[in-house]
Write a protein that holds these residues in place. Structure first.
Motif, PDB file in Angstrom:
ATOM      1  N   VAL A 297       0.850  -1.187   0.000  1.00  0.00           N
ATOM      2  CA  VAL A 297       0.000   0.000   0.000  1.00  0.00           C
ATOM      3  C   VAL A 297       0.889   1.241   0.000  1.00  0.00           C
ATOM      4  CG1 VAL A 297      -1.762   1.281   1.276  1.00  0.00           C
ATOM      5  CG2 VAL A 297      -1.819  -1.233   1.239  1.00  0.00           C
ATOM      6  N   VAL A 298       0.625   2.161  -0.919  1.00  0.00           N
ATOM      7  CA  VAL A 298       1.411   3.388  -1.022  1.00  0.00           C
ATOM      8  C   VAL A 298       0.477   4.599  -0.977  1.00  0.00           C
ATOM      9  CG1 VAL A 298       3.252   2.269  -2.330  1.00  0.00           C
ATOM     10  CG2 VAL A 298       1.376   3.378  -3.554  1.00  0.00           C
ATOM     11  N   GLU A 299       1.072   5.764  -0.791  1.00  0.00           N
ATOM     12  CA  GLU A 299       0.294   6.990  -0.672  1.00  0.00           C
ATOM     13  C   GLU A 299      -0.479   7.267  -1.952  1.00  0.00           C
ATOM     14  OE1 GLU A 299       0.934  11.664   0.701  1.00  0.00           O
ATOM     15  OE2 GLU A 299       2.653  10.332   0.391  1.00  0.00           O
ATOM     16  N   GLY A 300      -1.704   7.733  -1.792  1.00  0.00           N
ATOM     17  CA  GLY A 300      -2.539   8.049  -2.941  1.00  0.00           C
ATOM     18  C   GLY A 300      -2.427   9.495  -3.362  1.00  0.00           C
ATOM     19  N   LEU A 301      -3.202   9.846  -4.374  1.00  0.00           N
ATOM     20  CA  LEU A 301      -3.229  11.216  -4.859  1.00  0.00           C
ATOM     21  C   LEU A 301      -3.918  12.124  -3.847  1.00  0.00           C
ATOM     22  CD1 LEU A 301      -4.297  10.565  -8.562  1.00  0.00           C
ATOM     23  CD2 LEU A 301      -1.990  11.044  -7.704  1.00  0.00           C
ATOM     24  N   GLN A 302      -3.400  13.321  -3.702  1.00  0.00           N
ATOM     25  CA  GLN A 302      -4.015  14.315  -2.832  1.00  0.00           C
ATOM     26  C   GLN A 302      -4.855  15.240  -3.715  1.00  0.00           C
ATOM     27  OE1 GLN A 302      -3.688  14.066   0.540  1.00  0.00           O
ATOM     28  NE2 GLN A 302      -2.559  12.200  -0.010  1.00  0.00           N
ATOM     29  N   LEU A 303      -6.158  15.055  -3.681  1.00  0.00           N
ATOM     30  CA  LEU A 303      -7.071  15.815  -4.534  1.00  0.00           C
ATOM     31  C   LEU A 303      -7.967  16.709  -3.683  1.00  0.00           C
ATOM     32  CD1 LEU A 303      -8.158  12.986  -7.007  1.00  0.00           C
ATOM     33  CD2 LEU A 303      -6.358  14.692  -7.311  1.00  0.00           C
ATOM     34  N   PRO A 304      -8.507  17.770  -4.275  1.00  0.00           N
ATOM     35  CA  PRO A 304      -9.434  18.631  -3.530  1.00  0.00           C
ATOM     36  C   PRO A 304     -10.652  17.839  -3.074  1.00  0.00           C
ATOM     37  CG  PRO A 304      -8.769  19.647  -5.606  1.00  0.00           C
ATOM     38  CD  PRO A 304      -8.287  18.241  -5.655  1.00  0.00           C
ATOM     39  N   PRO A 305     -11.267  18.251  -1.964  1.00  0.00           N
ATOM     40  CA  PRO A 305     -12.480  17.551  -1.512  1.00  0.00           C
ATOM     41  C   PRO A 305     -13.603  17.687  -2.530  1.00  0.00           C
ATOM     42  CG  PRO A 305     -12.131  19.564  -0.252  1.00  0.00           C
ATOM     43  CD  PRO A 305     -10.893  19.351  -1.070  1.00  0.00           C
ATOM     44  N   VAL A 306     -14.526  16.722  -2.498  1.00  0.00           N
ATOM     45  CA  VAL A 306     -15.667  16.743  -3.413  1.00  0.00           C
ATOM     46  C   VAL A 306     -16.656  17.803  -2.958  1.00  0.00           C
ATOM     47  CG1 VAL A 306     -17.575  15.379  -4.361  1.00  0.00           C
ATOM     48  CG2 VAL A 306     -15.359  14.288  -3.898  1.00  0.00           C
ATOM     49  N   ALA A 307     -17.148  18.603  -3.891  1.00  0.00           N
ATOM     50  CA  ALA A 307     -18.119  19.651  -3.562  1.00  0.00           C
ATOM     51  C   ALA A 307     -19.457  19.026  -3.196  1.00  0.00           C
ATOM     52  CB  ALA A 307     -18.293  20.592  -4.741  1.00  0.00           C
ATOM     53  N   PRO A 308     -20.091  19.477  -2.133  1.00  0.00           N
ATOM     54  CA  PRO A 308     -21.414  18.951  -1.771  1.00  0.00           C
ATOM     55  C   PRO A 308     -22.484  19.463  -2.729  1.00  0.00           C
ATOM     56  CG  PRO A 308     -20.842  20.761  -0.326  1.00  0.00           C
ATOM     57  CD  PRO A 308     -19.626  20.501  -1.189  1.00  0.00           C
ATOM     58  N   ALA A 309     -23.621  18.774  -2.731  1.00  0.00           N
ATOM     59  CA  ALA A 309     -24.746  19.229  -3.561  1.00  0.00           C
ATOM     60  C   ALA A 309     -25.298  20.547  -3.029  1.00  0.00           C
ATOM     61  CB  ALA A 309     -25.845  18.172  -3.573  1.00  0.00           C
ATOM     62  N   ARG A 310     -25.792  21.392  -3.924  1.00  0.00           N
ATOM     63  CA  ARG A 310     -26.463  22.609  -3.486  1.00  0.00           C
ATOM     64  C   ARG A 310     -27.894  22.258  -3.092  1.00  0.00           C
ATOM     65  NH1 ARG A 310     -29.673  25.716  -7.405  1.00  0.00           N
ATOM     66  NH2 ARG A 310     -30.047  24.413  -9.237  1.00  0.00           N
ATOM     67  N   PRO A 311     -28.465  22.961  -2.147  1.00  0.00           N
ATOM     68  CA  PRO A 311     -29.868  22.723  -1.811  1.00  0.00           C
ATOM     69  C   PRO A 311     -30.756  22.963  -3.029  1.00  0.00           C
ATOM     70  CG  PRO A 311     -28.814  24.089  -0.142  1.00  0.00           C
ATOM     71  CD  PRO A 311     -27.865  23.988  -1.294  1.00  0.00           C
ATOM     72  N   ARG A 312     -31.685  22.077  -3.261  1.00  0.00           N
ATOM     73  CA  ARG A 312     -32.540  22.219  -4.429  1.00  0.00           C
ATOM     74  C   ARG A 312     -33.443  23.435  -4.275  1.00  0.00           C
ATOM     75  NH1 ARG A 312     -36.881  17.689  -6.544  1.00  0.00           N
ATOM     76  NH2 ARG A 312     -37.722  18.896  -8.265  1.00  0.00           N
ATOM     77  N   PRO A 313     -33.486  24.382  -5.268  1.00  0.00           N
ATOM     78  CA  PRO A 313     -34.298  25.596  -5.119  1.00  0.00           C
ATOM     79  C   PRO A 313     -35.800  25.331  -5.227  1.00  0.00           C
ATOM     80  CG  PRO A 313     -33.250  25.520  -7.271  1.00  0.00           C
ATOM     81  CD  PRO A 313     -32.670  24.375  -6.471  1.00  0.00           C
ATOM     82  N   ARG A 314     -36.196  24.211  -5.858  1.00  0.00           N
ATOM     83  CA  ARG A 314     -37.614  23.855  -5.979  1.00  0.00           C
ATOM     84  C   ARG A 314     -38.410  24.863  -6.808  1.00  0.00           C
ATOM     85  NH1 ARG A 314     -37.717  18.715  -3.536  1.00  0.00           N
ATOM     86  NH2 ARG A 314     -36.301  18.754  -1.773  1.00  0.00           N
ATOM     87  N   VAL A 315     -37.755  25.546  -7.680  1.00  0.00           N
ATOM     88  CA  VAL A 315     -38.462  26.455  -8.583  1.00  0.00           C
ATOM     89  C   VAL A 315     -38.961  25.656  -9.769  1.00  0.00           C
ATOM     90  CG1 VAL A 315     -38.231  28.476 -10.097  1.00  0.00           C
ATOM     91  CG2 VAL A 315     -37.109  28.440  -7.851  1.00  0.00           C
ATOM     92  N   ARG A 316     -40.222  25.778 -10.124  1.00  0.00           N
ATOM     93  CA  ARG A 316     -40.823  24.964 -11.170  1.00  0.00           C
ATOM     94  C   ARG A 316     -40.936  25.673 -12.522  1.00  0.00           C
ATOM     95  NH1 ARG A 316     -39.870  20.464  -8.402  1.00  0.00           N
ATOM     96  NH2 ARG A 316     -41.008  20.386  -6.433  1.00  0.00           N
ATOM     97  N   THR A 317     -40.774  26.994 -12.525  1.00  0.00           N
ATOM     98  CA  THR A 317     -40.875  27.733 -13.770  1.00  0.00           C
ATOM     99  C   THR A 317     -39.719  28.711 -13.863  1.00  0.00           C
ATOM    100  OG1 THR A 317     -42.300  29.425 -12.753  1.00  0.00           O
ATOM    101  CG2 THR A 317     -43.391  27.554 -13.831  1.00  0.00           C
ATOM    102  N   ARG A 318     -39.392  29.080 -15.106  1.00  0.00           N
ATOM    103  CA  ARG A 318     -38.325  30.069 -15.316  1.00  0.00           C
ATOM    104  C   ARG A 318     -38.850  31.449 -14.988  1.00  0.00           C
ATOM    105  NH1 ARG A 318     -37.784  26.794 -19.819  1.00  0.00           N
ATOM    106  NH2 ARG A 318     -38.970  28.309 -21.088  1.00  0.00           N
TER     107      ARG A 318
END
Length: 319
Positions: A297-318
């Motif tokens: 086992v060797v050291e892995g890649l150091q990558l940026p953390p995964v971005a979390p999902a944004r809260p869903r705005p729940r807008v149904r129309t433009r």
């Protein structure tokens, strides 16, 4: 007969393994070519190759025995499931007994018998999984178990490296595993043809091969392959149910019991003993009749953390 693929001086070669070493097949012939040609033709080609000179195994880098078109991994050992679900107190799900379950894993992540293995980005709970894989030797669809037995080319050792923290996060959303599993899968050291293992078949039709795994020279687990809930013919049959399998497809048995992985031991003991794999740990697996694989086992890649999902705005129309 045992078939291998290796790298030497920057070139990839394929051949047959004898007690003297590696005997190369004709140029540009791959192990996958042999599998697709069928077992009788492969044995004939291997016998012809053994008339040639032998290359010492220690002088080359062993690659996965073949380039698998697809890799399915089952969960066929009841004891493994018991350990993994132990913290929940619910016991083995009744659905496990109804049919063999598998997931597709990453054929691009296959590594050789002695390659170093990187810790997946972001994982703190890295684990091994001791398995045996069957390699399909003929195309087929909706095969019966009896038909499936005629579609077996051979067997090899499989280590399904697992990032448990990533895996369990994914599976909490009722999907996966995915990134928890696709960083590396060791396959090797070679592909052993089915006829070589027939003497190990027990009265119930299972292959009673001794399986062992150690970390840094300390044995962690031991089991018999015959403790599977279904034989490999049943796994191939199920994989082909309503669809097809093709020559070269790899199907893993799933992790054996009695310490076939750390996660099972954590579940049954209630603590992280032994601890998750650390950088520098050497994992060695030996399966009777198939050989030994050994990865550091060797050291892995150091990558940026995964971005979390944004809260869903729940807008149904433009607007």
């Amino acid at each position: 007969m045992r078939f291998a693929t290796w790298e030497s001086s920057g070139e990839v070669h394929a051949g047959v393994v004898s007690d003297d070493g590696l005997h190369e097949l004709p140029a540009r012939t791959t192990v996958l070519d042999l599998v697709r040609a069928g077992l009788p033709a492969a044995l004939e080609a291997g016998a012809a190759a053994m008339e040639g000179p032998a290359i010492p195994v220690a002088s080359v880098r062993l690659l996965p025995p073949l380039q698998a078109p697809t890799v399915r991994d089952f969960v066929a050992f009841e004891e493994h499931v018991e350990g993994m679900v132990a913290p929940s107190g619910d016991g083995v799900p009744p659905e496990w007994y109804q049919a063999p379950t598998f997931y597709f894993t990453n054929p691009y992540a296959l590594v050789g018998a002695h390659d170093d293995v990187r810790v997946p980005p972001g994982s703190q709970r890295f684990d091994f999984e001791l398995e045996v894989a069957v390699v399909v030797g003929r195309d087929g669809a909706s095969l019966s178990p009896e038909q499936a037995r005629e579609h077996v080319f051979g067997y090899t050792i499989l280590n399904d490296w697992s990032a448990r923290d990533l895996q369990f996060r994914e599976m909490a959303v009722r999907l996966g595993p995915a990134k928890g599993k696709d960083s590396a899968t060791t396959l090797g050291p070679w592909l052993v043809t089915a006829d070589e293992l027939e003497p190990y078949r027990d009265d119930d039709g299972f292959l009673a091969l001794d399986m062992r795994v150690s970390v840094n020279g300390v044995q962690i687990g031991q089991d018999l392959l015959s403790n599977m809930g279904w034989p490999f013919e049943e796994l191939i049959s199920y994989a082909s149910r309503g669809t097809e399998v093709r020559a070269g497809d790899v199907l893993g048995s799933g992790t054996c019991g009695n310490g076939g992985c750390l996660g099972e031991l954590w579940g049954t003991r209630g603590d992280d003993a032994p601890p998750p794999l650390q950088i520098g740990d050497v994992v060695e697996m030996t399966v009777e009749g198939l050989g030994t694989i050994r990865n550091r086992v060797v050291e892995g890649l150091q990558l940026p953390p995964v971005a979390p999902a944004r809260p869903r705005p729940r807008v149904r129309t433009r607007s």
